[in-house]
Design an enzyme around this catalytic site. Structure first.
Site, short mmCIF file in Angstrom:
data_model
loop_
_atom_site.label_atom_id
_atom_site.label_comp_id
_atom_site.label_asym_id
_atom_site.label_seq_id
_atom_site.Cartn_x
_atom_site.Cartn_y
_atom_site.Cartn_z
N GLU A 108 40.69 36.23 33.02
CA GLU A 108 40.25 37.22 34.04
C GLU A 108 40.40 37.69 34.40
OE1 GLU A 108 43.76 34.38 36.01
OE2 GLU A 108 43.27 32.14 35.57
N GLU A 121 41.02 27.08 32.18
CA GLU A 121 42.06 26.75 32.97
C GLU A 121 42.32 25.69 33.58
OE1 GLU A 121 44.42 29.69 33.97
OE2 GLU A 121 44.09 30.48 31.94
C1 GCO Z 1 45.73 32.29 35.41
C2 GCO Z 1 46.39 32.48 33.98
C3 GCO Z 1 47.55 31.71 33.81
C4 GCO Z 1 48.25 31.30 35.45
C5 GCO Z 1 48.13 30.12 35.75
C6 GCO Z 1 48.39 29.57 36.72
O1 GCO Z 1 44.88 32.00 36.02
O2 GCO Z 1 46.57 33.35 36.64
O3 GCO Z 1 45.29 32.79 33.29
O4 GCO Z 1 48.32 33.09 32.90
O5 GCO Z 1 49.86 31.28 34.50
O6 GCO Z 1 46.61 30.47 36.22
O7 GCO Z 1 48.53 30.75 37.64
#
Ligand code: GCO
Length: 443
Positions: free
Chosen positions: A169, A352
């Site tokens: 990200e 994710e």
């Molecule tokens: C993000 C990260 C994670 C977060 C999850 C929840 O996407 O921000 O990869 O570290 O914890 O997304 O916010």
């Protein structure tokens, strides 16, 4: 409550990868065994973290990793996505920290012994503080330091890694960290956001070249997050404003990788805001990748704004997670279809997806029906995208266990496993059990 997918779903085939994900700073602790990073510094400043917490212990995974590997194996997943803390494996002078490399070797070997595929992210936001002291991602040299780190660690650990991701990200590192200032290192200028994003993407491209050379047999790529923007109305003004927001927040990070260009809105920026692009940079950034990791949680709704171009309208009267994020799974299908139509894509892995919920631990049980429903709806959304031709090869739940949720500290729980931070006891939530049932039901 169960998780299920249509009988003929591609996601039920044995070679579709199901996994769980974490990140170093969010779970490891063990801070005395690594260099300080920007999140240590950020947490120490007042007013930055909701519960004034930090990452010094987190889930104590640094010490409990063996039981965590067992936990992952017991969940029946095919793969585990983790990140490496740059400052654990390298010393300040760039030399190898052997004890830190050994920590990850043991962890990866433990996973391999249990037949779990290893998806390793090189950078999940924990920049060594000494690099930030020299300008961090605003300094082009940080991209070269990242390449050298990628080179060293991929030669050290390459034999144990199935998939490398360069960055997690870059939107969050650059926009939240350098433009909005709500994440480490807490800087807040528009020009910083755009300039740091360019150096992050350059770092990605340089590291990709190194990974393809050192680890030609592993699957190498990047993880991007997308929060698709929807227009509040179909007026031309609102639609244009929303397209701008999508360019600014989403396509800013994907177009350079797939087309070697920033979105056209770059031409409207004042020179002081524009990134410092040197000749050859865009070709490096567009180095072909073997997979695209997609992180998805929610959507955003925009309207036109007279001075700031667009304005986000906070969700009201819609289902929300404990983060206050709208639950809108249709956007997931639409996003995947749009990526597929915009670019010529390599295979996609959902790296994710998941939800924070107000969990209650009662007699060892967390009956998190809301989270199960979220997973069900979002897996259906992925399945629908596959049905219209999007090449999705895997899905990772965020997260394996509750952990340090950045500026929100330990106040938000995203885990499939509950963590009691006082005892460091782990309890598999009902969602975790449902996930295991779904995965192990595949024939
Ligand atoms: C993000 C990260 C994670 C977060 C999850 C929840 O996407 O921000 O990869 O570290 O914890 O997304 O916010």
């Amino acid at each position: 409550m169960k998780l299920s997918l249509p009988e003929n779903s591609r996601m039920l085939e044995k070679d579709f990868t199901f996994g769980v994900a974490t990140a170093s700073f969010q779970i490891e602790g063990g801070i005395d065994h690594r260099q300080p990073c920007i999140w240590d510094t950020f947490c120490a400043k007042s007013g930055t973290i909701a519960d004034k917490s930090d990452g010094s212990v987190a889930c104590n995974h640094f010490n409990l990793w063996q039981q965590d590997v067992q936990l992952i194996a017991d969940m029946g997943v095919d793969a585990y996505r983790l990140s490496i803390a740059w400052g654990r494996v390298l010393n300040e002078d760039g030399s190898k920290n052997s004890a830190g490399v050994e920590f990850y070797r043991n962890l990866l070997r433990g996973l391999k012994t249990k037949n779990i595929k290893t998806f390793v992210t090189l950078y999940h936001w924990d920049l060594p503080q000494h690099l930030e002291d020299n300008g961090g991602w605003l300094n082009r040299q940080t991209a070269y330091a990242f390449r050298d780190y990628a080179d060293l660690i991929s030669r050290e650990l390459g034999d144990l890694v199935d998939s490398w991701a360069t960055l997690n990200e870059p939107f969050c590192s650059s926009y939240l960290g350098y433009e909005a200032g709500i994440h480490a290192p807490g800087k807040g200028q528009q020009s910083y956001g755009r300039k740091s994003a360019h150096h992050l993407l350059l770092a990605h491209g340089l590291a990709m070249q190194v990974l393809q050379k050192n680890c030609p047999d592993s699957m190498n790529g990047i993880v991007l997050n997308f929060t698709p923007g929807y227009s509040v109305s179909d007026s031309a003004e609102d639609m244009q404003a929303t397209a701008y927001a999508n360019d600014y927040f989403n396509w800013w990070y994907s177009r350079p990788i797939f087309e070697g260009k920033y979105p056209d809105i770059i031409d409207s920026f004042d020179d002081s805001i524009k990134p410092d692009i040197e000749s050859g940079d865009m070709e490096i950034i567009a180095t072909p990748i073997d997979f695209l990791g997609v992180n998805f949680y929610t959507r955003a709704v925009y309207k036109a704004h007279p001075t700031s171009i667009f304005e986000e309208i906070p969700p009201s009267d819609v289902p929300l997670t404990d983060m206050g994020w709208e639950i809108y799974p249709q956007a997931f299908t639409q996003l995947l279809s749009e990526l597929h139509s915009r670019y010529s894509l390599p295979p996609i892995y959902i790296t994710e997806n998941g939800a924070a919920m107000p969990d209650q631990l009662t007699a060892g049980v967390v009956n998190d029906l809301g989270r199960i429903q979220y997973y069900q709806d979002h897996m259906n959304a992925v399945n629908a995208a596959i049905d219209v031709g999007v090449n999705v090869q895997g899905y990772f739940g965020w997260s394996l266990m509750d952990n340090f949720e950045w500026a929100l500290g330990y106040t938000k729980r995203f885990g499939l496993v509950y963590v009691d931070y006082d005892t460091q006891q782990r309890y598999v939530k009902e969602s975790g059990k449902a996930y295991t049932k779904l995965i192990t039901s595949r024939s």
